[in-house]
Design an enzyme around this catalytic site. Sequence first.
Site, PDB file in Angstrom:
ATOM      1  N   THR A 144       0.817  -1.210   0.000  1.00  0.00           N
ATOM      2  CA  THR A 144       0.000   0.000   0.000  1.00  0.00           C
ATOM      3  C   THR A 144       0.856   1.267   0.000  1.00  0.00           C
ATOM      4  O   THR A 144       2.000   1.247   0.479  1.00  0.00           O
ATOM      5  CB  THR A 144      -0.889  -0.010   1.264  1.00  0.00           C
ATOM      6  OG1 THR A 144      -1.501   1.264   1.424  1.00  0.00           O
ATOM      7  CG2 THR A 144      -0.081  -0.290   2.529  1.00  0.00           C
ATOM      8  N   ASP A 145       0.268   2.356  -0.472  1.00  0.00           N
ATOM      9  CA  ASP A 145       0.964   3.656  -0.413  1.00  0.00           C
ATOM     10  C   ASP A 145       1.018   4.182   1.025  1.00  0.00           C
ATOM     11  O   ASP A 145       1.776   5.102   1.327  1.00  0.00           O
ATOM     12  CB  ASP A 145       0.284   4.680  -1.337  1.00  0.00           C
ATOM     13  CG  ASP A 145      -1.183   4.941  -1.013  1.00  0.00           C
ATOM     14  OD1 ASP A 145      -1.739   4.283  -0.091  1.00  0.00           O
ATOM     15  OD2 ASP A 145      -1.799   5.801  -1.677  1.00  0.00           O
ATOM     16  N   GLU A 146       0.217   3.560   1.925  1.00  0.00           N
ATOM     17  CA  GLU A 146       0.155   4.085   3.294  1.00  0.00           C
ATOM     18  C   GLU A 146       1.482   3.906   4.042  1.00  0.00           C
ATOM     19  O   GLU A 146       1.711   4.553   5.060  1.00  0.00           O
ATOM     20  CB  GLU A 146      -1.009   3.435   4.064  1.00  0.00           C
ATOM     21  CG  GLU A 146      -2.325   3.648   3.332  1.00  0.00           C
ATOM     22  CD  GLU A 146      -3.568   3.334   4.134  1.00  0.00           C
ATOM     23  OE1 GLU A 146      -3.504   3.327   5.371  1.00  0.00           O
ATOM     24  OE2 GLU A 146      -4.614   3.090   3.500  1.00  0.00           O
ATOM     25  N   TYR A 169      -1.957  -0.756  10.866  1.00  0.00           N
ATOM     26  CA  TYR A 169      -2.071  -1.387   9.537  1.00  0.00           C
ATOM     27  C   TYR A 169      -0.865  -1.047   8.672  1.00  0.00           C
ATOM     28  O   TYR A 169      -0.169  -1.939   8.167  1.00  0.00           O
ATOM     29  CB  TYR A 169      -3.367  -0.942   8.846  1.00  0.00           C
ATOM     30  CG  TYR A 169      -3.371  -1.229   7.355  1.00  0.00           C
ATOM     31  CD1 TYR A 169      -3.409  -2.541   6.866  1.00  0.00           C
ATOM     32  CD2 TYR A 169      -3.323  -0.190   6.411  1.00  0.00           C
ATOM     33  CE1 TYR A 169      -3.395  -2.810   5.496  1.00  0.00           C
ATOM     34  CE2 TYR A 169      -3.311  -0.451   5.046  1.00  0.00           C
ATOM     35  CZ  TYR A 169      -3.343  -1.755   4.596  1.00  0.00           C
ATOM     36  OH  TYR A 169      -3.322  -2.022   3.240  1.00  0.00           O
ATOM     37  N   LYS A 173       2.201  -3.422   7.219  1.00  0.00           N
ATOM     38  CA  LYS A 173       2.502  -3.587   5.782  1.00  0.00           C
ATOM     39  C   LYS A 173       3.948  -3.163   5.502  1.00  0.00           C
ATOM     40  O   LYS A 173       4.645  -3.793   4.705  1.00  0.00           O
ATOM     41  CB  LYS A 173       1.529  -2.768   4.923  1.00  0.00           C
ATOM     42  CG  LYS A 173       0.088  -3.253   4.927  1.00  0.00           C
ATOM     43  CD  LYS A 173      -0.115  -4.643   4.342  1.00  0.00           C
ATOM     44  CE  LYS A 173       0.073  -4.699   2.856  1.00  0.00           C
ATOM     45  NZ  LYS A 173      -0.314  -6.045   2.312  1.00  0.00           N
TER      46      LYS A 173
HETATM   47  P1  NAD Z   1      -9.601  -7.663   1.937  1.00  0.00           P
HETATM   48  O1  NAD Z   1      -9.621  -7.368   3.395  1.00  0.00           O
HETATM   49  O2  NAD Z   1     -10.812  -7.422   1.123  1.00  0.00           O
HETATM   50  O3  NAD Z   1      -9.203  -9.198   1.703  1.00  0.00           O
HETATM   51  C1  NAD Z   1      -8.188  -9.836   2.427  1.00  0.00           C
HETATM   52  C2  NAD Z   1      -8.295 -11.341   2.165  1.00  0.00           C
HETATM   53  O4  NAD Z   1      -7.227 -11.992   2.858  1.00  0.00           O
HETATM   54  C3  NAD Z   1      -9.589 -11.950   2.673  1.00  0.00           C
HETATM   55  O5  NAD Z   1     -10.121 -12.826   1.710  1.00  0.00           O
HETATM   56  C4  NAD Z   1      -9.172 -12.712   3.928  1.00  0.00           C
HETATM   57  O6  NAD Z   1      -9.985 -13.833   4.208  1.00  0.00           O
HETATM   58  C5  NAD Z   1      -7.749 -13.105   3.559  1.00  0.00           C
HETATM   59  N1  NAD Z   1      -6.909 -13.361   4.735  1.00  0.00           N
HETATM   60  C6  NAD Z   1      -6.766 -12.562   5.840  1.00  0.00           C
HETATM   61  N2  NAD Z   1      -5.933 -13.141   6.719  1.00  0.00           N
HETATM   62  C7  NAD Z   1      -5.516 -14.301   6.150  1.00  0.00           C
HETATM   63  C8  NAD Z   1      -4.629 -15.326   6.572  1.00  0.00           C
HETATM   64  N3  NAD Z   1      -3.989 -15.276   7.758  1.00  0.00           N
HETATM   65  N4  NAD Z   1      -4.419 -16.388   5.750  1.00  0.00           N
HETATM   66  C9  NAD Z   1      -5.058 -16.455   4.545  1.00  0.00           C
HETATM   67  N5  NAD Z   1      -5.916 -15.525   4.113  1.00  0.00           N
HETATM   68  C10 NAD Z   1      -6.144 -14.455   4.908  1.00  0.00           C
HETATM   69  O7  NAD Z   1      -8.343  -6.864   1.382  1.00  0.00           O
HETATM   70  P2  NAD Z   1      -8.157  -6.123  -0.019  1.00  0.00           P
HETATM   71  O8  NAD Z   1      -8.740  -4.775   0.069  1.00  0.00           O
HETATM   72  O9  NAD Z   1      -8.566  -7.050  -1.108  1.00  0.00           O
HETATM   73  O10 NAD Z   1      -6.574  -5.951  -0.026  1.00  0.00           O
HETATM   74  C11 NAD Z   1      -5.723  -6.952  -0.602  1.00  0.00           C
HETATM   75  C12 NAD Z   1      -4.282  -6.516  -0.451  1.00  0.00           C
HETATM   76  O11 NAD Z   1      -4.085  -5.250  -1.086  1.00  0.00           O
HETATM   77  C13 NAD Z   1      -3.846  -6.338   0.998  1.00  0.00           C
HETATM   78  O12 NAD Z   1      -2.529  -6.834   1.126  1.00  0.00           O
HETATM   79  C14 NAD Z   1      -3.876  -4.825   1.210  1.00  0.00           C
HETATM   80  O13 NAD Z   1      -2.927  -4.422   2.170  1.00  0.00           O
HETATM   81  C15 NAD Z   1      -3.493  -4.336  -0.183  1.00  0.00           C
HETATM   82  N6  NAD Z   1      -4.014  -2.994  -0.520  1.00  0.00           N
HETATM   83  C16 NAD Z   1      -5.360  -2.742  -0.500  1.00  0.00           C
HETATM   84  C17 NAD Z   1      -5.837  -1.487  -0.869  1.00  0.00           C
HETATM   85  C18 NAD Z   1      -7.305  -1.184  -0.913  1.00  0.00           C
HETATM   86  O14 NAD Z   1      -7.675  -0.046  -1.245  1.00  0.00           O
HETATM   87  N7  NAD Z   1      -8.187  -2.110  -0.598  1.00  0.00           N
HETATM   88  C19 NAD Z   1      -4.933  -0.485  -1.241  1.00  0.00           C
HETATM   89  C20 NAD Z   1      -3.564  -0.775  -1.224  1.00  0.00           C
HETATM   90  C21 NAD Z   1      -3.109  -2.050  -0.886  1.00  0.00           C
HETATM   91  P1  TYD Z   2     -10.929   3.732   3.940  1.00  0.00           P
HETATM   92  O1  TYD Z   2     -11.899   3.371   2.870  1.00  0.00           O
HETATM   93  O2  TYD Z   2     -11.095   3.134   5.291  1.00  0.00           O
HETATM   94  O3  TYD Z   2      -9.475   3.413   3.354  1.00  0.00           O
HETATM   95  P2  TYD Z   2      -8.018   3.807   3.950  1.00  0.00           P
HETATM   96  O4  TYD Z   2      -8.131   4.071   5.388  1.00  0.00           O
HETATM   97  O5  TYD Z   2      -7.215   2.602   3.627  1.00  0.00           O
HETATM   98  O6  TYD Z   2      -7.575   5.027   3.166  1.00  0.00           O
HETATM   99  O7  TYD Z   2     -10.934   5.309   4.120  1.00  0.00           O
HETATM  100  C1  TYD Z   2     -10.736   6.174   3.021  1.00  0.00           C
HETATM  101  C2  TYD Z   2     -10.762   7.589   3.582  1.00  0.00           C
HETATM  102  O8  TYD Z   2     -12.101   7.875   4.013  1.00  0.00           O
HETATM  103  C3  TYD Z   2      -9.879   7.765   4.800  1.00  0.00           C
HETATM  104  O9  TYD Z   2      -9.322   9.075   4.763  1.00  0.00           O
HETATM  105  C4  TYD Z   2     -10.844   7.644   5.975  1.00  0.00           C
HETATM  106  C5  TYD Z   2     -12.143   8.186   5.419  1.00  0.00           C
HETATM  107  N1  TYD Z   2     -13.380   7.564   5.936  1.00  0.00           N
HETATM  108  C6  TYD Z   2     -14.442   8.377   6.313  1.00  0.00           C
HETATM  109  O10 TYD Z   2     -14.353   9.627   6.262  1.00  0.00           O
HETATM  110  N2  TYD Z   2     -15.609   7.794   6.764  1.00  0.00           N
HETATM  111  C7  TYD Z   2     -15.726   6.432   6.834  1.00  0.00           C
HETATM  112  O11 TYD Z   2     -16.803   5.943   7.273  1.00  0.00           O
HETATM  113  C8  TYD Z   2     -14.640   5.603   6.437  1.00  0.00           C
HETATM  114  C9  TYD Z   2     -14.753   4.105   6.512  1.00  0.00           C
HETATM  115  C10 TYD Z   2     -13.487   6.214   5.979  1.00  0.00           C
END
Ligand code: NAD
Ligand code: TYD
Length: 368
Positions: A144-146, A169, A173
């Site tokens: 992630t960019d975070e 989180y 990461k």
């Molecule tokens: P998500 O929470 O929707 O899915 C995570 C999946 O991992 C789930 O299916 C869960 O069951 C599985 N999981 C969790 N713990 C596990 C374990 N111990 N063993 C096996 N499986 C396990 O997450 P996402 O949003 O699809 O994110 C996927 C990846 O992308 C993550 O690594 C996250 O850090 C990264 N990422 C997500 C975003 C975003 O905007 N969602 C942005 C940047 C990076």
């Molecule tokens: P989120 O979707 O939780 O993703 P991330 O924390 O990984 O960026 O949040 C996106 C942005 O929206 C973040 O700045 C937090 C804000 N946010 C709200 O303002 N209200 C909400 O209910 C949630 C879930 C997030």
Amino acid sequence: MKNILVTGGAGFIGSNFIRYVFDKAGFKGRVVNLDKLTYAGNPENLADIQRKFKGRYAFVKGDICDFKTVAGVMKKYKISEIVHFAAESHVDRSIFGPKDFIETNIHGTFSLLEAARTIWGIGNREPGVGNRGSGKFRFHHVSTDEVYGSLGKTGKFKETTPYDPHSPYSASKASSDHLVRAYSDTYGLPITISNCSNNYGPYHFPEKLIPLAILNALEGKPLPVYGDGLQVRDWLYVEDHCAAIWKILKKGRAGETYNIGGNCEMKNINVVKGICAALERAVPARHNKALGGKKYSDLITYVKDRAGHDRRYAIDFSKLKKELGWQPSVRFAGGLAKTVDWYLANPGWVKNVKSGAYRSWLRKNYTR
Ligand code: NAD
Ligand code: TYD
């Protein structure tokens, strides 16, 4: 047949990635999806893929923290490529309970790395001799960019930006990224890492801002905006993200990190207003009884800010564009309209995902 292991493939991005691999990438081999099915994992996300690609899609319920499970899957399916999504992914949950984040994101990544280097025989090289698996193997780590922390008013995250994570989180990461890089530098494990911005699109679990706001608005519930709502995120349509990961997996240089962004900086409050406008076009408020005569935007409610809330993220993806020719193709208004339409077209998915009883049944009983 080439076998790819996808971890966390039942989650939001992982399931979109598996769909992309079969439907769009022209992949002819097998995908093995290793997922623990936490609250965020939903095998229903891939029910169609399971039907259409029988024999080329396998689901294994298991924990990436368990070395034996991971090693067993890698041996059984002769895995040569890993795309590692599995993680605890929600910042708010990490604030209230960081333990699972440390377990899965750090220990889980460690156990995968150990399994890969052992089974691929890469850690057995003499110190200083970089074999990098002779191009046969690849471990792609999705991050992630975070990890880069928070930006001021200007500038963008580059691959060289120092790490400065602020939430449990992002710290977990960041730790996993360092481990992955260490396995490259120390053992010559052929890795790539991608750090991407906020994704949105179909199958997004409704605890994150966009799906939460869509579903709350449809039900006439408050749309919570943290703090002043002026935090900025760089939104990336999930299918664009999947295309970028596929390119990196196939053409990325071993040992490299690539940033992936949507070229779409938006203030949170404008995202929520955009959702209200998209819903007004799809289901006008006057036809939605749940609103009781209100407008969607009347539901916007400012709430207490998130602890340690990063102010602004923005991604410089010029390395990926220059080296691999990738850039985002979906603009925010179009992507948001597609996302809203998807949630409206899938009320059964929404109902199940929100039903605790159904989800715990799935977790206990789903094994295929
Ligand atoms: P998500 O929470 O929707 O899915 C995570 C999946 O991992 C789930 O299916 C869960 O069951 C599985 N999981 C969790 N713990 C596990 C374990 N111990 N063993 C096996 N499986 C396990 O997450 P996402 O949003 O699809 O994110 C996927 C990846 O992308 C993550 O690594 C996250 O850090 C990264 N990422 C997500 C975003 C975003 O905007 N969602 C942005 C940047 C990076
Ligand atoms: P989120 O979707 O939780 O993703 P991330 O924390 O990984 O960026 O949040 C996106 C942005 O929206 C973040 O700045 C937090 C804000 N946010 C709200 O303002 N209200 C909400 O209910 C949630 C879930 C997030």
